[in-house]
Enzyme design. Structure first.
Site, PDB file in Angstrom:
ATOM      1  CB  SER A  14      -0.846   0.010   1.276  1.00 35.10           C
ATOM      2  OG  SER A  14      -1.441   1.277   1.474  1.00 35.10           O
ATOM      3  CE1 TYR A  34      -4.227  -1.790   5.659  1.00 39.17           C
ATOM      4  CE2 TYR A  34      -3.240   0.294   5.024  1.00 39.17           C
ATOM      5  CZ  TYR A  34      -3.918  -0.864   4.687  1.00 39.17           C
ATOM      6  OH  TYR A  34      -4.277  -1.106   3.373  1.00 39.17           O
ATOM      7  CE  LYS A  88      -1.813  -3.651   3.500  1.00 34.08           C
ATOM      8  NZ  LYS A  88      -2.128  -4.866   2.739  1.00 34.08           N
TER       9      LYS A  88
HETATM   10  N1  LIG Z   1      -8.928  -0.091  -0.501  1.00 33.25           N
HETATM   11  C1  LIG Z   1      -7.808   0.596  -0.466  1.00 33.25           C
HETATM   12  O1  LIG Z   1      -7.792   1.832  -0.515  1.00 33.25           O
HETATM   13  C2  LIG Z   1      -6.495  -0.089  -0.347  1.00 33.25           C
HETATM   14  C3  LIG Z   1      -5.351   0.648  -0.547  1.00 33.25           C
HETATM   15  C4  LIG Z   1      -4.107   0.026  -0.411  1.00 33.25           C
HETATM   16  C5  LIG Z   1      -4.050  -1.319  -0.119  1.00 33.25           C
HETATM   17  N2  LIG Z   1      -5.200  -2.003   0.066  1.00 33.25           N
HETATM   18  C6  LIG Z   1      -5.083  -3.423   0.378  1.00 33.25           C
HETATM   19  O2  LIG Z   1      -5.754  -4.176  -0.618  1.00 33.25           O
HETATM   20  C7  LIG Z   1      -6.226  -5.390  -0.063  1.00 33.25           C
HETATM   21  C8  LIG Z   1      -7.698  -5.577  -0.416  1.00 33.25           C
HETATM   22  O3  LIG Z   1      -8.432  -4.490   0.101  1.00 33.25           O
HETATM   23  P1  LIG Z   1      -9.936  -4.169  -0.349  1.00 33.25           P
HETATM   24  O4  LIG Z   1     -10.036  -2.708  -0.459  1.00 33.25           O
HETATM   25  O5  LIG Z   1     -10.345  -5.032  -1.474  1.00 33.25           O
HETATM   26  O6  LIG Z   1     -10.694  -4.557   0.993  1.00 33.25           O
HETATM   27  P2  LIG Z   1     -11.903  -5.575   1.215  1.00 33.25           P
HETATM   28  O7  LIG Z   1     -12.238  -5.445   2.660  1.00 33.25           O
HETATM   29  O8  LIG Z   1     -12.955  -5.389   0.207  1.00 33.25           O
HETATM   30  O9  LIG Z   1     -11.184  -6.991   0.954  1.00 33.25           O
HETATM   31  C9  LIG Z   1     -10.350  -7.607   1.874  1.00 33.25           C
HETATM   32  C10 LIG Z   1     -10.683  -9.080   1.864  1.00 33.25           C
HETATM   33  O10 LIG Z   1      -9.780  -9.753   2.745  1.00 33.25           O
HETATM   34  C11 LIG Z   1     -10.533 -10.715   3.440  1.00 33.25           C
HETATM   35  N3  LIG Z   1      -9.902 -11.074   4.705  1.00 33.25           N
HETATM   36  C12 LIG Z   1      -9.751 -10.304   5.809  1.00 33.25           C
HETATM   37  N4  LIG Z   1      -9.170 -11.007   6.792  1.00 33.25           N
HETATM   38  C13 LIG Z   1      -8.945 -12.244   6.285  1.00 33.25           C
HETATM   39  C14 LIG Z   1      -8.382 -13.407   6.827  1.00 33.25           C
HETATM   40  N5  LIG Z   1      -7.923 -13.457   8.083  1.00 33.25           N
HETATM   41  N6  LIG Z   1      -8.294 -14.503   6.041  1.00 33.25           N
HETATM   42  C15 LIG Z   1      -8.763 -14.475   4.759  1.00 33.25           C
HETATM   43  N7  LIG Z   1      -9.320 -13.403   4.202  1.00 33.25           N
HETATM   44  C16 LIG Z   1      -9.411 -12.297   4.967  1.00 33.25           C
HETATM   45  C17 LIG Z   1     -11.873 -10.037   3.697  1.00 33.25           C
HETATM   46  O11 LIG Z   1     -12.855 -10.982   4.051  1.00 33.25           O
HETATM   47  C18 LIG Z   1     -12.104  -9.352   2.375  1.00 33.25           C
HETATM   48  O12 LIG Z   1     -12.805 -10.172   1.470  1.00 33.25           O
HETATM   49  C19 LIG Z   1      -5.939  -5.304   1.434  1.00 33.25           C
HETATM   50  O13 LIG Z   1      -4.736  -5.985   1.702  1.00 33.25           O
HETATM   51  C20 LIG Z   1      -5.743  -3.820   1.676  1.00 33.25           C
HETATM   52  O14 LIG Z   1      -4.923  -3.547   2.778  1.00 33.25           O
HETATM   53  C21 LIG Z   1      -6.421  -1.438  -0.053  1.00 33.25           C
HETATM   54  O1  LIG Z   2      -3.101   4.087   2.325  1.00 33.13           O
HETATM   55  C1  LIG Z   2      -4.133   3.663   1.520  1.00 33.13           C
HETATM   56  C2  LIG Z   2      -4.694   2.373   1.983  1.00 33.13           C
HETATM   57  O2  LIG Z   2      -3.732   1.440   2.312  1.00 33.13           O
HETATM   58  C3  LIG Z   2      -5.780   2.316   2.905  1.00 33.13           C
HETATM   59  O3  LIG Z   2      -6.902   2.237   2.098  1.00 33.13           O
HETATM   60  C4  LIG Z   2      -6.074   3.338   3.873  1.00 33.13           C
HETATM   61  O4  LIG Z   2      -4.997   3.906   4.506  1.00 33.13           O
HETATM   62  C5  LIG Z   2      -6.974   2.662   4.868  1.00 33.13           C
HETATM   63  O5  LIG Z   2      -7.577   3.564   5.675  1.00 33.13           O
END
Ligand SMILES: NC(=O)c1ccc[n+]([C@@H]2O[C@H](COP(=O)([O-])OP(=O)(O)OC[C@H]3O[C@@H](n4cnc5c(N)ncnc54)[C@H](O)[C@@H]3O)[C@@H](O)[C@H]2O)c1
Ligand SMILES: OC[C@@H](O)C(O)[C@H](O)CO
Length: 320
Positions: A197, A212, A216
């Site tokens: 991230s 968090y 990351k």
């Molecule tokens: N949304 C953002 O802005 C963003 C930005 C940077 C990074 N990310 C990363 O991207 C990834 C996906 O995020 P997203 O936005 O799709 O969120 P989301 O909540 O839609 O998806 C996350 C998924 O992970 C699953 N999960 C959580 N804990 C788990 C566990 N213990 N075992 C198996 N599955 C588990 C959840 O059930 C969910 O389906 C995450 O790693 C998040 O940190 C997201």
């Molecule tokens: O930094 C962007 C992401 O990793 C994340 O969606 C955010 O910080 C979660 O609040």
């Protein structure tokens, strides 16, 4: 002339660790000749499509989440033949319709779901065994399972800290190790993609996210460390770093108010759409396009990191 130099520590280590499984240059997909004589004969348009083709079967953790589901659709569009989703039941409950749609739209591929909490090493290993039986080979792992936590550092309980680190770092590691063992046994190499991230690169604002952000940053080092260790087995390990994407992850935990701030501070004036991550995901997962890419991170954030430059508090205190 024979050298009487004593073997270095690294040589000793190389002898101990699965030496018999290391691939020769000719057999390692990362060092074998780039193009076979047959491929030289195909048309330019066919070559263009093949360049970004995704081959074989993938395990996708967090595949019932927003980014995971969008990535699965892209993998299937680019030719993946099998997808095994590892996720927890709460997400399956809300994503069943989307998963059914994927199965309908790509009926030539196998899309299977496994209830796996990635924190549970035993369950991860068990599920990988089941996938192996079902698909014969596992060629890709994409880790999207992740959780966020917005707690002030001073108030954080040990359980809050562990929840985030256990899923985001240890869970990714358990899956990577289980699947790398399988890829090494297959002697086919493969691709592992973690989700880091922008939070691993800079400190988010205004939300407090010490666990968090730390998790990351650890994912970025996990990526580089495994890439260095596993290239001789033909395994590439990379990560993507999304910026603020418009998903449910960014709705709870008091984050609703922060969304306007993030969009406002981004030069594009908006959060990202999950579909906008697909290009980087396919590039890194594709055997051909991503062949010389390992140990890298691709940031897809619409320049959200400009926070670092614009955040007045940080400028005035000089803390970056
Ligand atoms: N949304 C953002 O802005 C963003 C930005 C940077 C990074 N990310 C990363 O991207 C990834 C996906 O995020 P997203 O936005 O799709 O969120 P989301 O909540 O839609 O998806 C996350 C998924 O992970 C699953 N999960 C959580 N804990 C788990 C566990 N213990 N075992 C198996 N599955 C588990 C959840 O059930 C969910 O389906 C995450 O790693 C998040 O940190 C997201
Ligand atoms: O930094 C962007 C992401 O990793 C994340 O969606 C955010 O910080 C979660 O609040």
């Amino acid at each position: 002339m024979a050298s009487d130099k004593k073997p270095s520590g690294r040589d000793e280590l190389s002898k101990r660790i699965l030496p018999q499984m290391k691939l020769s240059h000719a057999d390692n997909p990362l060092t074998a000749p780039l193009q076979s004589p047959e491929e030289a004969k195909i048309s330019a348009s066919e070559r263009a499509v093949r360049r970004f083709a995704v081959e074989g079967n993938a395990v996708v953790t967090g595949g019932a989440g927003a980014i995971g589901l969008s990535a699965i659709r892209a993998l299937l569009e680019h030719g993946a033949s099998g997808i095994a989703i590892f996720d927890v039941s709460a997400s399956y409950a809300t994503s069943l319709t989307s998963i059914d749609e994927l199965k309908k739209d790509f009926s030539q591929a196998k899309v299977l779901t496994y209830e796996v909490d990635v924190r549970d090493e035993g369950k991860v290993n068990e599920a990988v065994e089941l996938v192996k039986t079902e698909f014969n080979s596992i060629d890709m792992l994409l880790c999207f399972a992740g959780v966020v936590g917005c707690t002030h550092a001073i108030e954080m309980e040990a359980s809050d800290w562990r929840r985030v680190l256990d899923v985001n770092v240890t869970g990714s590691w358990f899956c990577a190790q289980a699947i790398a063992k399988q890829m090494i046994a297959q002697q086919t190499g493969g691709s592992i993609l973690f989700t880091a991230s922008i939070s691993g690169h800079h400190v988010n604002f205004p939300q407090p996210q010490v666990a968090y952000n730390t998790s990351k940053a650890a994912v970025l080092q996990l990526t580089r460390s495994l890439a260095a260790e596993w290239s001789s087995y033909g395994i590439r390990v990379n990560s993507i770093s999304p910026g603020y994407m418009d998903t449910i992850l960014n709705e709870g935990d008091g984050l609703a108010a922060a969304r306007a701030i993030w969009a406002d501070r981004n030069p594009l004036g908006r959060m990202g759409d999950v579909e906008e991550l697909s290009g980087a995901i396919i590039l890194l997962s594709s055997k051909r396009a991503g062949r010389y890419m390992t140990g890298i991170d691709i940031i897809v954030d619409g320049v959200s990191r400009i926070d670092d430059l614009l955040c007045p508090k940080r400028l005035f205190t000089g803390v970056h």
